[in-house]
Design a protein around this motif. Structure first.
Motif, PDB file in Angstrom:
ATOM      1  N   LYS A 167      69.686  -4.820  66.956  1.00  0.00           N
ATOM      2  CA  LYS A 167      71.062  -5.066  66.524  1.00  0.00           C
ATOM      3  C   LYS A 167      71.617  -3.816  65.839  1.00  0.00           C
ATOM      4  O   LYS A 167      70.917  -3.189  65.025  1.00  0.00           O
ATOM      5  CB  LYS A 167      71.108  -6.246  65.547  1.00  0.00           C
ATOM      6  N   PRO A 168      72.852  -3.447  66.117  1.00  0.00           N
ATOM      7  CA  PRO A 168      73.458  -2.315  65.407  1.00  0.00           C
ATOM      8  C   PRO A 168      73.471  -2.571  63.901  1.00  0.00           C
ATOM      9  O   PRO A 168      73.718  -3.693  63.448  1.00  0.00           O
ATOM     10  CB  PRO A 168      74.872  -2.256  65.976  1.00  0.00           C
ATOM     11  N   ILE A 169      73.202  -1.538  63.139  1.00  0.00           N
ATOM     12  CA  ILE A 169      73.208  -1.672  61.685  1.00  0.00           C
ATOM     13  C   ILE A 169      74.654  -1.723  61.202  1.00  0.00           C
ATOM     14  O   ILE A 169      75.452  -0.826  61.516  1.00  0.00           O
ATOM     15  CB  ILE A 169      72.464  -0.490  61.032  1.00  0.00           C
ATOM     16  N   PRO A 170      75.031  -2.747  60.451  1.00  0.00           N
ATOM     17  CA  PRO A 170      76.423  -2.858  60.013  1.00  0.00           C
ATOM     18  C   PRO A 170      76.759  -1.839  58.931  1.00  0.00           C
ATOM     19  O   PRO A 170      75.868  -1.281  58.274  1.00  0.00           O
ATOM     20  CB  PRO A 170      76.499  -4.286  59.460  1.00  0.00           C
ATOM     21  N   ALA A 171      78.049  -1.629  58.733  1.00  0.00           N
ATOM     22  CA  ALA A 171      78.498  -0.782  57.623  1.00  0.00           C
ATOM     23  C   ALA A 171      78.115  -1.441  56.301  1.00  0.00           C
ATOM     24  O   ALA A 171      78.121  -2.671  56.181  1.00  0.00           O
ATOM     25  CB  ALA A 171      80.011  -0.584  57.705  1.00  0.00           C
ATOM     26  N   LEU A 172      77.767  -0.619  55.332  1.00  0.00           N
ATOM     27  CA  LEU A 172      77.371  -1.163  54.037  1.00  0.00           C
ATOM     28  C   LEU A 172      78.567  -1.730  53.288  1.00  0.00           C
ATOM     29  O   LEU A 172      79.667  -1.179  53.330  1.00  0.00           O
ATOM     30  CB  LEU A 172      76.713  -0.076  53.184  1.00  0.00           C
ATOM     31  N   ASN A 173      78.321  -2.833  52.582  1.00  0.00           N
ATOM     32  CA  ASN A 173      79.314  -3.380  51.667  1.00  0.00           C
ATOM     33  C   ASN A 173      79.152  -2.719  50.305  1.00  0.00           C
ATOM     34  O   ASN A 173      78.222  -1.940  50.067  1.00  0.00           O
ATOM     35  CB  ASN A 173      79.141  -4.897  51.547  1.00  0.00           C
ATOM     36  N   ASP A 174      80.045  -3.036  49.385  1.00  0.00           N
ATOM     37  CA  ASP A 174      80.006  -2.445  48.047  1.00  0.00           C
ATOM     38  C   ASP A 174      78.644  -2.654  47.394  1.00  0.00           C
ATOM     39  O   ASP A 174      78.091  -3.763  47.379  1.00  0.00           O
ATOM     40  CB  ASP A 174      81.080  -3.075  47.160  1.00  0.00           C
TER      41      ASP A 174
ATOM     42  N   SER B 140      79.935   2.955  46.218  1.00  0.00           N
ATOM     43  CA  SER B 140      80.192   2.146  45.016  1.00  0.00           C
ATOM     44  C   SER B 140      78.915   1.755  44.278  1.00  0.00           C
ATOM     45  O   SER B 140      78.975   1.115  43.226  1.00  0.00           O
ATOM     46  CB  SER B 140      80.965   0.882  45.397  1.00  0.00           C
ATOM     47  N   HIS B 141      77.756   2.125  44.807  1.00  0.00           N
ATOM     48  CA  HIS B 141      76.503   1.854  44.100  1.00  0.00           C
ATOM     49  C   HIS B 141      76.401   2.754  42.881  1.00  0.00           C
ATOM     50  O   HIS B 141      76.836   3.910  42.904  1.00  0.00           O
ATOM     51  CB  HIS B 141      75.300   2.080  45.020  1.00  0.00           C
ATOM     52  N   GLY B 142      75.795   2.268  41.831  1.00  0.00           N
ATOM     53  CA  GLY B 142      75.657   3.054  40.604  1.00  0.00           C
ATOM     54  C   GLY B 142      74.825   4.296  40.768  1.00  0.00           C
ATOM     55  O   GLY B 142      74.928   5.237  39.968  1.00  0.00           O
TER      56      GLY B 142
ATOM     57  N   GLY C 253      66.803   5.030  35.315  1.00  0.00           N
ATOM     58  CA  GLY C 253      67.914   5.948  35.148  1.00  0.00           C
ATOM     59  C   GLY C 253      67.820   7.208  35.980  1.00  0.00           C
ATOM     60  O   GLY C 253      68.612   8.138  35.792  1.00  0.00           O
ATOM     61  N   SER C 254      66.869   7.261  36.902  1.00  0.00           N
ATOM     62  CA  SER C 254      66.741   8.411  37.791  1.00  0.00           C
ATOM     63  C   SER C 254      67.722   8.289  38.950  1.00  0.00           C
ATOM     64  O   SER C 254      67.941   7.193  39.474  1.00  0.00           O
ATOM     65  CB  SER C 254      65.316   8.513  38.332  1.00  0.00           C
ATOM     66  N   SER C 255      68.282   9.410  39.376  1.00  0.00           N
ATOM     67  CA  SER C 255      69.260   9.408  40.463  1.00  0.00           C
ATOM     68  C   SER C 255      68.585   9.096  41.795  1.00  0.00           C
ATOM     69  O   SER C 255      67.519   9.634  42.115  1.00  0.00           O
ATOM     70  CB  SER C 255      69.965  10.762  40.553  1.00  0.00           C
ATOM     71  N   LEU C 256      69.225   8.216  42.554  1.00  0.00           N
ATOM     72  CA  LEU C 256      68.744   7.856  43.878  1.00  0.00           C
ATOM     73  C   LEU C 256      69.332   8.803  44.913  1.00  0.00           C
ATOM     74  O   LEU C 256      70.519   9.134  44.864  1.00  0.00           O
ATOM     75  CB  LEU C 256      69.146   6.419  44.217  1.00  0.00           C
TER      76      LEU C 256
END
Length: 364
Positions: free
Chosen positions: A22-29, A75-77, A83-86
């Motif tokens: 299945k195609p991967i959908p666009a991410l939501n907020d 929109s992800h933190g 507290g490490s950056s992803l």
């Protein structure tokens, strides 16, 4: 061109899983797309497959997962639990649930019991919601999922177990209270029991008694730090409880016989933590007079909280090479052989069977 995810659908007890592309959908907020690298088959997955547990179908089983970030919603933190950056390419583990703190019944001590909990590997597939289980090439992490970044040097097979068995064991020890200098009895020597033994060893327990009905599992317990073992099929072994006063009893077996023995042999001010009884069985009998006169505490644990999850991550980071954790994944299969993996796990009853995912993206 959209990227395509592959996943394997469970539609009913004792039926083969079927492949879906299945195609991967666009991410939501607030969502994160993860390319799965490894999934282990938990006992609850096998119970569901055999019809001993009910899950909404069709579904994607698998919740002991580790993977690499492929996309992060703007929109992800952008931070993990420390507290490490992803970043794209990070190897991560995450809680088996997403728990919205804005609900009216939310409790920080037990976020796993929140209303409308989103549990990975336990949801029905819908047109809008499909990439939520581990028997797949990809998973979408929802908002309010607790995430930790891992070193890329860690064993993927061991890392996959963190967010279920290891975190649950950490929760059991939290409820057991102090184990340093105490005599601990752990019943049920599967992955939960072995992890709990190693954790007790690292925390400085005085004696660690492992009980089970399987001699091979009891031998494993010694390699994870057990000081004594008891074969519950050998009545003579139970005399050990006459010599060692048990302070803490942790049941990972779910066996009424084991739970009754464990609670009965606790000493004064003893604590019991019951974890394994998550399926239908006969009622467990407890001698209320002994509970009262010995001032016992009995607690139950289902899943784990955020503190337990981080404790589990730290424990594995520090100790995955100190104890033979890698040997507990007794056989590995590529994802496309998932049905063979399930058949093997049911027939041979290993501590864990593992599934690895071949991918050409986000190599680690």
């Amino acid at each position: 061109m959209k990227k395509v995810a592959t996943y394997y659908v469970f539609s009913g007890a004792n039926t083969a899983l079927t492949k879906v592309d299945k195609p991967i959908p666009a991410l939501n907020d607030g969502e994160i797309l993860v390319g799965i690298r490894y999934t282990t088959l938990c006992g609850s997955d096998l119970h569901t497959y055999c019809g001993l547990r009910n899950e909404p179908c069709p579904t994607i089983l698998g919740h002991e997962i580790v993977g690499v970030i492929e996309e992060i919603s703007p929109s992800h933190g952008g931070l993990d639990a420390q507290g490490s950056s992803l970043h794209i390419g990070d190897l991560i583990t995450w809680t088996v649930f997403s728990s919205d703190p804005n609900t009216g019944v939310y409790q920080s001590e037990t976020p796993q019991k929140n209303d409308k909990l989103y549990k990975y590997g336990h949801r029905q597939i819908t047109e809008q919601d499909s990439l939520h289980g581990g028997l797949a090439t990809h998973i979408i992490l929802r908002p309010h999922t607790c995430i930790r970044i891992l070193s890329k040097d860690i064993s993927l097979a061991v890392a996959a177990t963190i967010n279920c068995a290891v975190a649950t064991s950490a929760g059991a020890l939290r409820l057991a209270d102090t184990v340093t200098g105490k005599n601990i009895h752990i019943a049920g020597i599967g992955l939960l029991g072995l992890v709990s033994i190693a954790m007790c060893r690292e925390l400085g327990a005085k004696n660690i008694i492992a009980s089970d009905i399987n001699p091979a599992r009891l031998a494993m317990a010694k390699s994870f730090g057990a000081t004594h073992t008891i074969n519950l099929r050998e009545a003579s072994d139970n005399t050990l409880f006459q010599d060692i006063a048990v302070d803490r009893f942790i049941d990972m077996s779910g066996s009424p016989d084991a739970m009754e023995l464990g609670i009965d042999t606790l000493g004064l001010h003893g604590r019991a933590v019951l974890v394994g009884a998550v399926f239908n069985q006969r009622k467990t009998g407890i001698d209320a007079e002994k509970v009262i006169r010995k001032l016992l505490t009995i607690k139950g644990l289902h899943n784990y909280n955020y503190t337990d999850f981080s404790t589990a991550v730290d424990f594995i980071i520090d100790n995955w090479q100190k104890y033979p954790f890698e040997s507990l994944i007794e056989r590995e299969f590529p994802l496309e052989e998932v049905n063979a993996a399930i058949a093997y796990a049911l027939a041979e009853k290993p501590i864990r069977a593992g599934l690895y995912i071949h991918t050409s993206t986000a190599q680690i």
